[in-house]
Design a protein around this motif. Structure first.
Motif, PDB file in Angstrom:
ATOM      1  N   MET A 143      58.105  49.288  52.124  1.00 28.04           N
ATOM      2  CA  MET A 143      57.116  49.423  51.072  1.00 28.04           C
ATOM      3  C   MET A 143      55.924  48.480  51.296  1.00 28.04           C
ATOM      4  SD  MET A 143      57.550  51.716  48.699  1.00 28.04           S
ATOM      5  CE  MET A 143      58.792  52.831  48.033  1.00 28.04           C
ATOM      6  N   SER A 144      55.750  47.958  52.500  1.00 28.73           N
ATOM      7  CA  SER A 144      54.591  47.110  52.761  1.00 28.73           C
ATOM      8  C   SER A 144      53.292  47.891  52.588  1.00 28.73           C
ATOM      9  CB  SER A 144      54.682  46.520  54.167  1.00 28.73           C
ATOM     10  OG  SER A 144      54.769  47.560  55.134  1.00 28.73           O
ATOM     11  N   SER A 145      53.299  49.172  52.963  1.00 25.80           N
ATOM     12  CA  SER A 145      52.109  50.000  52.769  1.00 25.80           C
ATOM     13  C   SER A 145      51.809  50.185  51.289  1.00 25.80           C
ATOM     14  CB  SER A 145      52.298  51.346  53.452  1.00 25.80           C
ATOM     15  OG  SER A 145      53.436  52.025  52.928  1.00 25.80           O
ATOM     16  N   TYR A 146      52.836  50.245  50.460  1.00 23.19           N
ATOM     17  CA  TYR A 146      52.633  50.382  49.018  1.00 23.19           C
ATOM     18  C   TYR A 146      51.961  49.133  48.454  1.00 23.19           C
ATOM     19  CZ  TYR A 146      53.749  52.068  44.313  1.00 23.19           C
ATOM     20  OH  TYR A 146      53.667  52.530  43.022  1.00 23.19           O
ATOM     21  N   LYS A 147      52.361  47.961  48.917  1.00 25.79           N
ATOM     22  CA  LYS A 147      51.727  46.724  48.467  1.00 25.79           C
ATOM     23  C   LYS A 147      50.277  46.659  48.925  1.00 25.79           C
ATOM     24  CE  LYS A 147      55.926  43.889  48.264  1.00 25.79           C
ATOM     25  NZ  LYS A 147      56.605  42.650  48.735  1.00 25.79           N
ATOM     26  N   LEU A 148      50.022  47.137  50.123  1.00 23.53           N
ATOM     27  CA  LEU A 148      48.649  47.145  50.628  1.00 23.53           C
ATOM     28  C   LEU A 148      47.756  48.048  49.788  1.00 23.53           C
ATOM     29  CD1 LEU A 148      46.645  46.235  52.794  1.00 23.53           C
ATOM     30  CD2 LEU A 148      47.412  48.166  54.207  1.00 23.53           C
ATOM     31  N   ILE A 149      48.286  49.194  49.370  1.00 26.55           N
ATOM     32  CA  ILE A 149      47.525  50.111  48.517  1.00 26.55           C
ATOM     33  C   ILE A 149      47.207  49.444  47.178  1.00 26.55           C
ATOM     34  CG2 ILE A 149      47.642  52.308  47.262  1.00 26.55           C
ATOM     35  CD1 ILE A 149      49.364  53.385  49.555  1.00 26.55           C
ATOM     36  N   ILE A 150      48.165  48.714  46.618  1.00 27.62           N
ATOM     37  CA  ILE A 150      47.934  48.028  45.346  1.00 27.62           C
ATOM     38  C   ILE A 150      46.813  46.999  45.496  1.00 27.62           C
ATOM     39  CG2 ILE A 150      48.966  46.463  43.640  1.00 27.62           C
ATOM     40  CD1 ILE A 150      51.634  47.799  44.129  1.00 27.62           C
ATOM     41  N   LYS A 151      46.837  46.247  46.585  1.00 28.36           N
ATOM     42  CA  LYS A 151      45.808  45.224  46.792  1.00 28.36           C
ATOM     43  C   LYS A 151      44.432  45.847  46.948  1.00 28.36           C
ATOM     44  CE  LYS A 151      48.984  41.941  48.985  1.00 28.36           C
ATOM     45  NZ  LYS A 151      49.320  41.190  50.224  1.00 28.36           N
ATOM     46  N   ARG A 152      44.346  46.976  47.663  1.00 32.07           N
ATOM     47  CA  ARG A 152      43.055  47.610  47.878  1.00 32.07           C
ATOM     48  C   ARG A 152      42.497  48.219  46.591  1.00 32.07           C
ATOM     49  NH1 ARG A 152      41.770  48.734  53.261  1.00 32.07           N
ATOM     50  NH2 ARG A 152      42.490  46.939  54.479  1.00 32.07           N
ATOM     51  N   ILE A 153      43.337  48.881  45.824  1.00 30.94           N
ATOM     52  CA  ILE A 153      42.857  49.561  44.620  1.00 30.94           C
ATOM     53  C   ILE A 153      42.505  48.555  43.521  1.00 30.94           C
ATOM     54  CG2 ILE A 153      43.561  51.090  42.723  1.00 30.94           C
ATOM     55  CD1 ILE A 153      45.057  52.771  44.714  1.00 30.94           C
ATOM     56  N   LEU A 154      43.314  47.520  43.351  1.00 33.57           N
ATOM     57  CA  LEU A 154      43.052  46.558  42.289  1.00 33.57           C
ATOM     58  C   LEU A 154      42.114  45.432  42.713  1.00 33.57           C
ATOM     59  CD1 LEU A 154      45.700  48.012  41.216  1.00 33.57           C
ATOM     60  CD2 LEU A 154      46.092  45.927  39.928  1.00 33.57           C
ATOM     61  N   ASN A 155      41.830  45.326  44.020  1.00 36.27           N
ATOM     62  CA  ASN A 155      40.856  44.349  44.528  1.00 36.27           C
ATOM     63  C   ASN A 155      41.202  42.942  44.039  1.00 36.27           C
ATOM     64  OD1 ASN A 155      38.650  43.306  45.835  1.00 36.27           O
ATOM     65  ND2 ASN A 155      37.140  44.030  44.325  1.00 36.27           N
ATOM     66  N   PHE A 156      42.346  42.423  44.491  1.00 35.00           N
ATOM     67  CA  PHE A 156      42.793  41.097  44.047  1.00 35.00           C
ATOM     68  C   PHE A 156      41.891  39.969  44.542  1.00 35.00           C
ATOM     69  CE2 PHE A 156      46.993  43.183  43.460  1.00 35.00           C
ATOM     70  CZ  PHE A 156      47.153  42.857  42.123  1.00 35.00           C
ATOM     71  N   ASN A 157      41.109  40.205  45.583  1.00 36.78           N
ATOM     72  CA  ASN A 157      40.216  39.150  46.061  1.00 36.78           C
ATOM     73  C   ASN A 157      39.102  38.841  45.062  1.00 36.78           C
ATOM     74  OD1 ASN A 157      41.638  38.914  48.481  1.00 36.78           O
ATOM     75  ND2 ASN A 157      40.440  40.567  49.446  1.00 36.78           N
ATOM     76  N   ASN A 158      38.822  39.799  44.223  1.00 41.24           N
ATOM     77  CA  ASN A 158      37.790  39.602  43.204  1.00 41.24           C
ATOM     78  C   ASN A 158      38.468  39.279  41.880  1.00 41.24           C
ATOM     79  OD1 ASN A 158      35.297  39.580  41.884  1.00 41.24           O
ATOM     80  ND2 ASN A 158      35.404  41.780  41.464  1.00 41.24           N
ATOM     81  N   ASN A 159      38.658  37.999  41.602  1.00 44.63           N
ATOM     82  CA  ASN A 159      39.295  37.598  40.352  1.00 44.63           C
ATOM     83  C   ASN A 159      38.358  36.711  39.557  1.00 44.63           C
ATOM     84  OD1 ASN A 159      39.937  34.669  41.004  1.00 44.63           O
ATOM     85  ND2 ASN A 159      40.972  35.747  42.708  1.00 44.63           N
ATOM     86  N   ILE A 160      38.701  36.489  38.310  1.00 47.12           N
ATOM     87  CA  ILE A 160      37.824  35.791  37.376  1.00 47.12           C
ATOM     88  C   ILE A 160      37.630  34.313  37.728  1.00 47.12           C
ATOM     89  CG2 ILE A 160      39.659  35.138  35.783  1.00 47.12           C
ATOM     90  CD1 ILE A 160      37.750  35.866  33.492  1.00 47.12           C
ATOM     91  N   PHE A 161      38.526  33.771  38.564  1.00 47.58           N
ATOM     92  CA  PHE A 161      38.432  32.363  38.912  1.00 47.58           C
ATOM     93  C   PHE A 161      37.540  32.115  40.132  1.00 47.58           C
ATOM     94  CE2 PHE A 161      42.569  33.019  36.855  1.00 47.58           C
ATOM     95  CZ  PHE A 161      42.435  32.151  35.776  1.00 47.58           C
ATOM     96  N   GLU A 162      37.075  33.147  40.767  1.00 49.12           N
ATOM     97  CA  GLU A 162      36.185  33.001  41.913  1.00 49.12           C
ATOM     98  C   GLU A 162      34.760  32.730  41.425  1.00 49.12           C
ATOM     99  OE1 GLU A 162      36.867  32.928  45.102  1.00 49.12           O
ATOM    100  OE2 GLU A 162      39.028  33.284  44.845  1.00 49.12           O
ATOM    101  N   PRO A 163      34.023  31.876  42.150  1.00 49.41           N
ATOM    102  CA  PRO A 163      32.631  31.579  41.710  1.00 49.41           C
ATOM    103  C   PRO A 163      31.700  32.778  41.831  1.00 49.41           C
ATOM    104  CG  PRO A 163      33.125  30.512  43.800  1.00 49.41           C
ATOM    105  CD  PRO A 163      34.424  31.054  43.281  1.00 49.41           C
ATOM    106  N   ASN A 164      31.964  33.653  42.821  1.00 46.18           N
ATOM    107  CA  ASN A 164      31.108  34.827  43.009  1.00 46.18           C
ATOM    108  C   ASN A 164      31.726  36.077  42.376  1.00 46.18           C
ATOM    109  OD1 ASN A 164      33.218  34.934  44.762  1.00 46.18           O
ATOM    110  ND2 ASN A 164      31.998  35.587  46.546  1.00 46.18           N
TER     111      ASN A 164
END
Length: 414
Positions: A1-22
């Motif tokens: 299910m590693s591909s399933y986790k990758l899909i979740i990260k891409r769709i929800l865009n975890f790199n863009n969170n409220i704690f990031e300055p940008n």
């Protein structure tokens, strides 16, 4: 299910969170990101991801917050749809690259892919072509497997690899037969209605599997086995009908004898091993009625007939010699086609109760003998019936024949 986790990260865009300055708003609720982030920390499989969905909807998201709930459901469905689409794409690529291992049917006839009544099954990175009628035969053989008439259905497997088909392949086979062909397999339909659950299928269709096993035994056994069973059937009839026996010459053609007596043998085994008691009783009474009808039509059935010729010898002497011999094989048809044709246009209005116990009520006492002592060849001979019983039997037979003829003449249904 590693591909399933990758899909979740891409769709929800975890790199863009409220704690990031940008941080920039991506129109995804932060609570939804938090819920799915908790899923990434655990091992994902079919059970855990749907359990996660159920717990989140019912425990973490309050019913008052419908906006967050609807967004969570939309995101989960989007992730699942993307995952299924990628799985389907991977399957298509593997299927197209797979090598075609078998392209002939059981009769070694050439099969072509994408033609009518030909299904291509993908298994273990290989493709196998099957003719629909061959595949149905494989299915019925597996599902009707039995031991001493006790149903023991086996899993349906690929005859070329001896490996069972998985459930998705069984679904593909079922919908191919239903939508792409004109064939019909009743047992496979019942197996499908049980969601291809073998235990549930056996429990719900025990009586039907018993009937199939009996029919397979009668029509697919060896000639030696069938001849032995036919002799037992005739001995059973003769033991209960001392004055009107069926006598078959030992040289009577085996194939012809089997063809004539197979329908009677089928009823005989239904009377012995039928799953329901009412069916066994009806079959035993029907068997007696049919065998008596058979014997009345031609009491000399099975006898050897000799043809003699006369040879003239010196001094006006003659000598008789056997030219050839033949067998008396005239018998009544098993099915009354004339009656069936007569009642064809009116049999939808009523039914005719073929209760053979009312035709020959004196045979009810023989039911217990029919259902037991099948293999006992050393039974003692009973006493001969009294004259009064014979006369009563003949009167009842004459009454039934008169009633039967009147029904044909009037075209009515009793």
């Amino acid at each position: 299910m590693s591909s399933y986790k990758l899909i979740i990260k891409r769709i929800l865009n975890f790199n863009n969170n409220i704690f990031e300055p940008n941080y920039r708003s991506d129109n995804i609720d932060n609570f939804c990101k938090l819920y799915f982030f908790s899923l990434l920390k655990n091992k994902i499989n079919i059970q855990t991801k749907y359990q996660f969905f159920y717990n989140t909807i019912n425990n973490f998201i309050t019913t008052k917050n419908d906006i967050v709930k609807n967004e969570f459901i939309d995101l989960f469905c989007k992730i699942q749809k993307t995952y299924n689409s990628l799985n389907r794409l991977a399957y298509i690529i593997k299927f197209n690259r797979a090598k075609l291992i078998v392209e002939e049917d059981i009769g070694l006839n050439k099969l072509e892919q994408n033609t009518k009544n030909v299904i291509c099954i993908y298994q273990n990175n290989s493709k196998y072509l099957f003719a629909t009628h061959d595949l149905i035969q494989i299915i019925e053989t597996s599902l009707t497997n039995s031991h001493f008439f006790f149903a023991e259905p086996q899993y349906i497997k690929n005859p070329y690899t001896n490996l069972p088909f998985n459930k998705s392949t069984l679904y593909n086979i079922y919908f191919f037969i239903k939508l792409e062909t004109t064939y019909f397999c009743d047992l496979f339909l019942k197996f499908y209605n049980c969601n291809f659950n073998m235990g549930l299928f056996k429990m719900n269709n025990e009586y039907l599997l018993r009937a199939h096993s009996i029919k397979n035994y009668v029509y697919k056994s060896t000639n030696d086995r069938l001849i032995e069973e036919i002799k037992r059937l005739i001995d059973f009839y003769n033991d209960n009908n001392k004055n009107n026996k069926i006598l078959i010459d030992t040289d009577f053609p085996i194939n012809k004898l089997i063809k004539i007596f197979q329908p009677y043998l089928l009823i005989h085994f239904k009377s012995l091993f039928g799953y329901l008691e009412i069916h066994r009783i009806d079959a035993s009474n029907e068997l007696i009625w049919r065998l008596k009808k058979f014997n009345r039509f031609n009491p000399q059935f099975g006898r050897k007939l000799y043809k003699f010729i006369t040879i003239n010898k010196p001094r006006f002497k003659q000598k008789l010699i056997i030219d050839c011999f033949e067998f008396n094989d005239k018998c009544t048809p098993f099915n009354d086609i004339k009656l069936e044709n007569t009642n064809f246009l009116i049999d939808h209005l009523n039914y005719r109760d073929d209760n053979y116990a009312t035709i020959y009520p004196e045979q009810n006492n023989l039911t217990n003998n029919i259902l037991s002592d099948h293999d006992d060849d050393d039974d003692e001979e009973g006493e001969e019936p009294e004259q009064g019983e014979e006369e009563q039997e003949e009167e009842e037979e004459e009454e039934w024949e008169e009633y039967y003829d009147d029904e044909i003449d009037d075209g009515s249904v009793s």
